[in-house]
Design an enzyme around this catalytic site. Structure first.
Site, PDB file in Angstrom:
ATOM      1  N   TYR A  67     -77.187  31.567 -16.834  1.00 23.52           N
ATOM      2  CA  TYR A  67     -76.324  32.426 -17.650  1.00 23.52           C
ATOM      3  C   TYR A  67     -76.861  33.844 -17.651  1.00 23.52           C
ATOM      4  O   TYR A  67     -78.061  34.048 -17.809  1.00 23.52           O
ATOM      5  CB  TYR A  67     -76.256  31.911 -19.102  1.00 23.52           C
ATOM      6  CG  TYR A  67     -74.841  31.516 -19.459  1.00 23.52           C
ATOM      7  CD1 TYR A  67     -73.841  32.491 -19.576  1.00 23.52           C
ATOM      8  CD2 TYR A  67     -74.491  30.182 -19.643  1.00 23.52           C
ATOM      9  CE1 TYR A  67     -72.535  32.126 -19.849  1.00 23.52           C
ATOM     10  CE2 TYR A  67     -73.193  29.819 -19.922  1.00 23.52           C
ATOM     11  CZ  TYR A  67     -72.208  30.795 -20.025  1.00 23.52           C
ATOM     12  OH  TYR A  67     -70.932  30.437 -20.293  1.00 23.52           O
ATOM     13  N   GLU A  69     -74.905  36.902 -19.173  1.00 23.72           N
ATOM     14  CA  GLU A  69     -73.965  37.862 -19.774  1.00 23.72           C
ATOM     15  C   GLU A  69     -74.614  39.229 -19.884  1.00 23.72           C
ATOM     16  O   GLU A  69     -75.785  39.353 -20.261  1.00 23.72           O
ATOM     17  CB  GLU A  69     -73.548  37.380 -21.169  1.00 23.72           C
ATOM     18  CG  GLU A  69     -72.503  36.287 -21.104  1.00 23.72           C
ATOM     19  CD  GLU A  69     -72.031  35.861 -22.487  1.00 23.72           C
ATOM     20  OE1 GLU A  69     -72.519  36.403 -23.492  1.00 23.72           O
ATOM     21  OE2 GLU A  69     -71.162  34.974 -22.538  1.00 23.72           O
ATOM     22  N   ASP A 213     -54.899  48.428  -5.490  1.00 23.50           N
ATOM     23  CA  ASP A 213     -55.245  47.010  -5.379  1.00 23.50           C
ATOM     24  C   ASP A 213     -55.269  46.646  -3.893  1.00 23.50           C
ATOM     25  O   ASP A 213     -54.229  46.446  -3.275  1.00 23.50           O
ATOM     26  CB  ASP A 213     -54.207  46.178  -6.138  1.00 23.50           C
ATOM     27  CG  ASP A 213     -54.524  44.687  -6.116  1.00 23.50           C
ATOM     28  OD1 ASP A 213     -55.413  44.273  -5.334  1.00 23.50           O
ATOM     29  OD2 ASP A 213     -53.885  43.938  -6.872  1.00 23.50           O
ATOM     30  N   THR A 239     -59.981  41.573  -4.305  1.00 22.92           N
ATOM     31  CA  THR A 239     -60.601  40.263  -4.194  1.00 22.92           C
ATOM     32  C   THR A 239     -61.669  40.362  -3.101  1.00 22.92           C
ATOM     33  O   THR A 239     -61.702  41.322  -2.330  1.00 22.92           O
ATOM     34  CB  THR A 239     -59.595  39.172  -3.775  1.00 22.92           C
ATOM     35  OG1 THR A 239     -59.072  39.513  -2.489  1.00 22.92           O
ATOM     36  CG2 THR A 239     -58.450  39.048  -4.772  1.00 22.92           C
ATOM     37  N   LYS A 242     -60.333  37.497   0.850  1.00 21.42           N
ATOM     38  CA  LYS A 242     -59.238  37.580   1.820  1.00 21.42           C
ATOM     39  C   LYS A 242     -59.796  38.185   3.119  1.00 21.42           C
ATOM     40  O   LYS A 242     -60.696  37.601   3.691  1.00 21.42           O
ATOM     41  CB  LYS A 242     -58.066  38.331   1.201  1.00 21.42           C
ATOM     42  CG  LYS A 242     -57.539  37.574  -0.045  1.00 21.42           C
ATOM     43  CD  LYS A 242     -56.366  38.230  -0.738  1.00 21.42           C
ATOM     44  CE  LYS A 242     -56.008  37.462  -2.002  1.00 21.42           C
ATOM     45  NZ  LYS A 242     -54.903  38.091  -2.757  1.00 21.42           N
ATOM     46  N   ARG A 248     -64.561  33.280  -3.159  1.00 23.54           N
ATOM     47  CA  ARG A 248     -63.482  33.596  -4.091  1.00 23.54           C
ATOM     48  C   ARG A 248     -64.075  34.378  -5.253  1.00 23.54           C
ATOM     49  O   ARG A 248     -64.877  33.859  -6.022  1.00 23.54           O
ATOM     50  CB  ARG A 248     -62.804  32.323  -4.614  1.00 23.54           C
ATOM     51  CG  ARG A 248     -62.324  31.389  -3.526  1.00 23.54           C
ATOM     52  CD  ARG A 248     -61.277  30.425  -4.036  1.00 23.54           C
ATOM     53  NE  ARG A 248     -60.008  31.105  -4.120  1.00 23.54           N
ATOM     54  CZ  ARG A 248     -59.197  31.304  -3.072  1.00 23.54           C
ATOM     55  NH1 ARG A 248     -59.529  30.865  -1.891  1.00 23.54           N
ATOM     56  NH2 ARG A 248     -58.063  31.943  -3.231  1.00 23.54           N
TER      57      ARG A 248
HETATM   58  C1  LIG Z   1     -54.528  37.985  -4.063  1.00 25.59           C
HETATM   59  C2  LIG Z   1     -54.151  39.164  -4.866  1.00 25.59           C
HETATM   60  C3  LIG Z   1     -54.493  39.277  -6.218  1.00 25.59           C
HETATM   61  C4  LIG Z   1     -55.043  38.159  -7.053  1.00 25.59           C
HETATM   62  O1  LIG Z   1     -56.144  37.537  -6.649  1.00 25.59           O
HETATM   63  P1  LIG Z   1     -56.550  36.097  -7.240  1.00 25.59           P
HETATM   64  O2  LIG Z   1     -57.964  36.006  -6.828  1.00 25.59           O
HETATM   65  O3  LIG Z   1     -55.642  35.109  -6.600  1.00 25.59           O
HETATM   66  O4  LIG Z   1     -56.378  36.148  -8.727  1.00 25.59           O
HETATM   67  C5  LIG Z   1     -54.217  40.473  -6.855  1.00 25.59           C
HETATM   68  N1  LIG Z   1     -53.607  41.478  -6.212  1.00 25.59           N
HETATM   69  C6  LIG Z   1     -53.220  41.383  -4.932  1.00 25.59           C
HETATM   70  C7  LIG Z   1     -52.547  42.530  -4.283  1.00 25.59           C
HETATM   71  C8  LIG Z   1     -53.476  40.217  -4.219  1.00 25.59           C
HETATM   72  O5  LIG Z   1     -53.070  40.126  -2.954  1.00 25.59           O
END
Ligand SMILES: *Cc1c(COP(=O)(O)O)cnc(C)c1O
Length: 433
Positions: A67, A69, A213, A239, A242, A248
């Site tokens: 942990y 935090e 994003d 993220t 990807k 993840r």
């Molecule tokens: C995949 C994605 C997210 C969310 O990611 P998670 O890990 O699935 O919560 C947010 N914004 C965009 C543009 C994404 O492609």
């Protein structure tokens, strides 16, 4: 697919995951079956990838037991001698790879990372602006069913029907009329380069905080195959699982002036203890992303997507915006006379894993839309190159035709051909042979 029975041959599970196979053969068999599925199939979901064996190992370590935090040097628990260094390493690498002032590597995933941006810069009921989900935006950009659309007043922009490209005049008009606190750019089904400078200018005019994003394209940005939002956006959300090819998880990058607000929003605003095994795996992925080989990877992802788009166009497929600049292709199957979901399910039976997706101005329902979304991050991680894209397009074409004609034999034949090619291109992190 029938689920594997625990009675099936477990020798390989035992060799790869001996403790798991001994303690829980049922679960071990499921993991082994998933390894087999990921090895044998052509994975075209653009948000997925294969992480390296090193990233897998880091995410399965005893760092999971701790942990912590707070932030390095400012924790609410003792015993952080190693954890602080792990997180500092991840932060330093994030800053170096993306050239940013500040990085927070604690968000559990992309959605909570975006929620932290709301918490940092808006109050419930405030107006926020993002791309509409059916146009290629993300749920968390203020779409109605999401908490972000229920607790904030979401106003949404889209793409032009004639070009499939973002209509910046409309974005500016909407921003100046609605004066949102936050503007999100980026999305989940955008096949074209995002003009971060244009969004930044509009955000400045409207007095909004710009959040870029880059969940989908972070690996392309890191590898120099897509322009970086860092010089333009107040905050960058991404993220890590990807195109960036990490575990993840997620990160928030920010200008120094926003560093405190972002950190406070993630913890204690939104989360408790960070997932330290994930932080470690993010650090490993960022190290990998800093190597010259990752630049090659990012550019190969884009070259493969372009080649695949060309090959699909040559076979009469209609692609939203007419093609791609990045890792992603959005096909409108209306002219092929097959709904997206029917095609996606048939392709799955053919060993080609895609997802059905709305296309802009889709006349069909989101749960049964007209499109299929594909991408090249995973196949590029397996070493497939532009020379393979003609056969990939051929399989998709035959698969879609078989879907229309309900020809299961044709799908089975494709599945065998796919498995054959995949067997000669082992996937990172997966057992070979
Ligand atoms: C995949 C994605 C997210 C969310 O990611 P998670 O890990 O699935 O919560 C947010 N914004 C965009 C543009 C994404 O492609």
């Amino acid at each position: 697919m029938t689920p594997p029975s625990p009675a099936q041959d477990t020798t390989r599970d035992a060799a790869r995951h001996p403790a798991l196979a001994a303690a829980d053969p049922e679960l071990a068999a499921l993991v082994a079956a998933e390894e087999q599925l990921q090895a044998d199939t052509l994975r075209l979901i653009p948000s997925e990838n294969y992480v390296s064996a090193a990233v897998l190992e880091a995410s399965g370590t005893v760092l999971q037991n701790k942990y912590s935090e707070g932030y390095p040097g400012r924790r609410y628990y003792e015993g952080q001698q190693n954890i602080d260094q792990v997180e500092r390493l991840a932060v330093a690498r994030a800053k170096a790879v993306f050239g940013t002032d500040h990085a927070n590597v604690q968000p559990y995933s992309g959605s909570p990372a975006n929620l932290a941006a709301y918490l940092a810069f808006a109050e419930p009921g405030d107006t926020v602006m993002g791309m509409a989900l059916p146009m290629g935006g993300h749920l968390t950009h203020g779409w109605g069913v999401s908490a972000t659309g229920r607790w904030f007043r979401g106003v949404q922009y889209g793409v032009r029907q004639d070009t499939g490209l973002i209509d910046f005049d409309a974005v500016r008009d909407l921003a100046l009329k609605e004066r949102p606190k936050l503007i999100f750019c980026g999305g989940t089904a955008l096949p074209r380069t995002i003009d971060f400078a244009a969004f930044a200018e509009i955000a400045r005019e409207a007095g909004a905080v710009l959040v870029a994003d880059i969940a989908h394209i972070a690996g392309l940005v890191a590898g120099g195959a897509h322009p970086s939002p860092v010089p333009h956006a107040d905050v960058v959300s991404t993220t890590t699982h990807k195109t960036l090819r990490g575990p993840r998880g997620a990160m928030l990058l920010a200008r120094e002036e926003h560093a405190k607000a972002i950190d406070k929003a993630v913890f204690p605003g939104l989360q408790g203890g960070p997932h330290n095994q994930t932080t470690a795996a993010i650090a490993v992925a960022l190290h990998e992303a800093s190597l010259p080989s990752f630049r090659d990877y990012a550019h190969a992802v884009v070259a493969n997507a372009r080649a695949l788009a060309e090959a699909l166009l040559a076979r009469g497929f209609v692609l939203v915006s007419g093609g791609t600049d990045n890792h992603l292709i959005l096909m409108d199957l209306t002219p092929k006379d097959v709904p997206g979901k029917v095609a996606a399910k048939a392709l799955d039976r053919a060993g080609i894993v895609v997802n059905y997706n709305t296309v802009p101005y889709d006349p069909r329902k989101p749960f049964d839309p007209s499109g299929v979304r594909i991408g090249t991050p995973s196949l590029t991680s397996r070493g497939l190159g532009t020379e393979h894209m003609a056969v990939v397009a051929e399989w998709i074409d035959r698969g879609v035709r078989a879907a229309r004609e309900e020809d299961e034999d044709a799908l089975a034949k494709i599945r065998a051909e796919v498995a054959d090619l995949m067997s000669t291109h082992p996937a990172p992190g997966l057992p070979t042979g």
